[in-house]
Design a protein around this motif. Structure first.
Motif, PDB file in Angstrom:
ATOM      1  N   ARG A 123       0.822  -1.215   0.000  1.00 44.12           N
ATOM      2  CA  ARG A 123       0.000   0.000   0.000  1.00 44.12           C
ATOM      3  C   ARG A 123       0.854   1.261   0.000  1.00 44.12           C
ATOM      4  NH1 ARG A 123      -3.746  -1.631   4.634  1.00 44.12           N
ATOM      5  NH2 ARG A 123      -4.999  -3.321   3.794  1.00 44.12           N
ATOM      6  N   GLN A 124       2.052   1.194  -0.588  1.00 41.29           N
ATOM      7  CA  GLN A 124       2.897   2.395  -0.620  1.00 41.29           C
ATOM      8  C   GLN A 124       2.266   3.503  -1.466  1.00 41.29           C
ATOM      9  OE1 GLN A 124       6.514   0.555  -2.076  1.00 41.29           O
ATOM     10  NE2 GLN A 124       6.142   1.184  -4.185  1.00 41.29           N
ATOM     11  N   ALA A 125       1.381   3.128  -2.396  1.00 47.04           N
ATOM     12  CA  ALA A 125       0.570   4.124  -3.114  1.00 47.04           C
ATOM     13  C   ALA A 125      -0.798   4.139  -2.455  1.00 47.04           C
ATOM     14  CB  ALA A 125       0.450   3.740  -4.589  1.00 47.04           C
ATOM     15  N   GLY A 126      -1.117   5.214  -1.741  1.00 52.69           N
ATOM     16  CA  GLY A 126      -2.395   5.170  -1.038  1.00 52.69           C
ATOM     17  C   GLY A 126      -2.750   6.430  -0.287  1.00 52.69           C
ATOM     18  N   ARG A 127      -3.720   6.268   0.610  1.00 53.14           N
ATOM     19  CA  ARG A 127      -4.416   7.390   1.233  1.00 53.14           C
ATOM     20  C   ARG A 127      -3.553   8.253   2.138  1.00 53.14           C
ATOM     21  NH1 ARG A 127      -9.216   4.399   4.157  1.00 53.14           N
ATOM     22  NH2 ARG A 127      -7.656   2.734   4.230  1.00 53.14           N
TER      23      ARG A 127
ATOM     24  N   TYR B 110      -2.121  11.631  -3.427  1.00 57.31           N
ATOM     25  CA  TYR B 110      -3.099  10.596  -3.796  1.00 57.31           C
ATOM     26  C   TYR B 110      -4.493  11.200  -3.890  1.00 57.31           C
ATOM     27  CZ  TYR B 110      -6.372   6.713  -2.993  1.00 57.31           C
ATOM     28  OH  TYR B 110      -7.437   5.846  -3.057  1.00 57.31           O
ATOM     29  N   HIS B 111      -4.865  11.988  -2.897  1.00 57.38           N
ATOM     30  CA  HIS B 111      -6.211  12.579  -2.871  1.00 57.38           C
ATOM     31  C   HIS B 111      -6.386  13.594  -3.992  1.00 57.38           C
ATOM     32  CE1 HIS B 111      -7.167  10.594   0.920  1.00 57.38           C
ATOM     33  NE2 HIS B 111      -5.924  10.867   1.281  1.00 57.38           N
ATOM     34  N   ARG B 112      -5.325  14.307  -4.316  1.00 59.11           N
ATOM     35  CA  ARG B 112      -5.418  15.267  -5.422  1.00 59.11           C
ATOM     36  C   ARG B 112      -5.617  14.546  -6.752  1.00 59.11           C
ATOM     37  NH1 ARG B 112      -1.239  17.888  -2.364  1.00 59.11           N
ATOM     38  NH2 ARG B 112       0.395  17.018  -3.709  1.00 59.11           N
ATOM     39  N   ALA B 113      -4.891  13.466  -6.959  1.00 58.37           N
ATOM     40  CA  ALA B 113      -5.005  12.742  -8.231  1.00 58.37           C
ATOM     41  C   ALA B 113      -6.318  11.971  -8.327  1.00 58.37           C
ATOM     42  CB  ALA B 113      -3.826  11.778  -8.385  1.00 58.37           C
TER      43      ALA B 113
ATOM     44  N   ALA C 268      -4.502   5.114 -12.515  1.00 60.06           N
ATOM     45  CA  ALA C 268      -3.828   4.021 -11.802  1.00 60.06           C
ATOM     46  C   ALA C 268      -2.312   4.132 -11.923  1.00 60.06           C
ATOM     47  CB  ALA C 268      -4.309   2.668 -12.327  1.00 60.06           C
ATOM     48  N   SER C 269      -1.828   4.464 -13.108  1.00 55.30           N
ATOM     49  CA  SER C 269      -0.377   4.592 -13.277  1.00 55.30           C
ATOM     50  C   SER C 269       0.162   5.798 -12.522  1.00 55.30           C
ATOM     51  CB  SER C 269      -0.018   4.681 -14.760  1.00 55.30           C
ATOM     52  OG  SER C 269      -0.533   5.857 -15.354  1.00 55.30           O
ATOM     53  N   THR C 270      -0.593   6.886 -12.514  1.00 56.03           N
ATOM     54  CA  THR C 270      -0.183   8.078 -11.765  1.00 56.03           C
ATOM     55  C   THR C 270      -0.062   7.761 -10.282  1.00 56.03           C
ATOM     56  OG1 THR C 270      -1.170   9.617 -13.352  1.00 56.03           O
ATOM     57  CG2 THR C 270      -0.858  10.432 -11.103  1.00 56.03           C
TER      58      THR C 270
END
Length: 370
Positions: free
Chosen positions: A31-35, A40-43, A59-61
């Motif tokens: 979960r290194q890409a997450g909340r 994350y919230h901006r994208a 998803a890639s971003t």
């Protein structure tokens, strides 16, 4: 014909997963890409969670955000997706409810449920149903431009069955326990169906560009040792046995495979003998003892308590130093990670400290400074 990507500049994690002696332990985190990341919230914006999964661009971003933020500190990316795309491919409706998590409006109630037969009989075109995942993987590989390898993943059959019959997360696991103890044969038919889809799903992720794969058995610890053997391990074994053969049929090279059976501390020896290259550990394992059990058969991955990231830098440093020492310094046989995914509300700077301390402490261990 295989897709063409830029050469890999940082292959540390892949070399480690293959059992090679390396210069330092590689690091990535579930979960290194997450909340926890403000970007994350901006994208994500106003998009629903599964809308983000279905958009290759989003998803890639999201996948790349921690690689960009922690440049030089992480040794792998993991595609932004969710284990529950497999039940969706099987025809079930799954929603992500804010502040609640995944929700199945119509879970499988019993083998008499008409949906049970529909799921079993569904001819799943895995390439079409989950094409958005493969597009996201290919796009991410191109954007990574060889910086680090890319993980693909799926949920383990047992864990997916839990969600499909519980209708979401659970504390009691009443429904799935009813299934396996009252309807064991029907449960195994479902588990076999899920396994078949998972094998093809993972193979197609490799075709799209995934360089290493992880199977997440998040609810493994809800089973007794005997039930784990019967309702989980046998299907984990099927995946690791069948996937290389499927890749060979597709004229694709085998990639390293990781199994993470959270809570199944009792099964470590069997998991080490199962054929996976890497066995993920949760924080219930003592690293030194786990290394003894593994005995060089597999690479271990883990296993810091995610909760330490709430505890401040002194606590993080203490835990990291103990972990590095327990895993023997990390020159061989260890991929540094948390014992589960990063939890919400973690300070991104404290996570950066965690990564920096692993780099520092593993170097200090090599030089004999602690």
């Amino acid at each position: 014909m295989s897709l063409q990507f830029e050469p890999l500049k940082n292959d540390l994690l892949l070399r480690t997963a293959r059992g090679e002696t390396v210069e330092r332990p590689p690091i990535w985190v579930m979960r290194q890409a997450g909340r926890y990341l403000p970007e994350y919230h901006r994208a994500k914006g106003a998009h629903d969670f599964f809308e983000c999964c279905r958009s290759p661009e989003i998803a890639s971003t999201l996948t790349l955000q921690p690689i960009d933020r922690y440049d030089g500190l992480l040794d792998a990316a993991i595609i932004f997706s969710d284990i529950l795309v497999v039940p969706q491919a099987l025809g079930m409706t799954v929603e992500m409810v804010d502040k609640k998590g995944p929700h199945f409006p119509h879970p499988l109630k019993s083998p008499a449920d008409s949906q049970y037969q529909e799921v079993l009989q569904k001819e799943v075109n895995v390439e079409r149903e989950l094409g958005y995942v493969y597009e996201a993987i290919t796009l991410t590989r191109k954007k990574l431009a060889g910086r680090v390898p890319l993980f693909g993943f799926c949920g383990a059959p047992w864990t997916l069955l839990c969600y499909m019959v519980e209708g979401g997360g659970s504390k009691l696991f009443k429904e799935v326990k009813t299934w396996i103890y009252r309807y064991p044969n029907q449960s195994k038919r479902l588990l076999q169906k899920i396994t078949d889809v998972c094998v093809e799903y993972l193979a197609l992720q490799v075709k799209a560009g995934a360089q290493i794969l992880q199977v997440f058995d998040s609810w493994a610890g809800e089973l007794t040792p005997a039930a784990f053997d019967e309702f989980s391990l046998v299907y984990l074994d099927m995946i690791v046995d069948r996937l290389p053969k499927r890749l060979e049929e597709m004229e694709l090279e085998r990639v390293p495979m990781v199994v993470f059976a959270k809570g199944a501390w009792f099964a470590l020896d069997k998991l080490c003998a199962s054929g996976y290259d890497v066995v993920g550990l949760d924080w219930l394992h003592d690293p030194k003892e786990a290394m003894k059990v593994a005995d060089g058969r597999v690479v271990l991955q883990g296993n810091a308590d995610p909760g330490v990231l709430y505890g401040g830098r002194e606590a993080i440093t203490k835990l990291v130093e103990e972990m590095v020492k327990g895993f023997g310094g990390g020159k061989k046989g260890w991929i540094a990670n948390l014992g589960h995914g990063i939890t919400p509300f973690v300070d991104p700077d404290d996570f950066k400290w965690f990564l920096q301390e692993i780099h520092r402490a593993s170097g200090a261990h090599v030089s004999g400074n602690f």
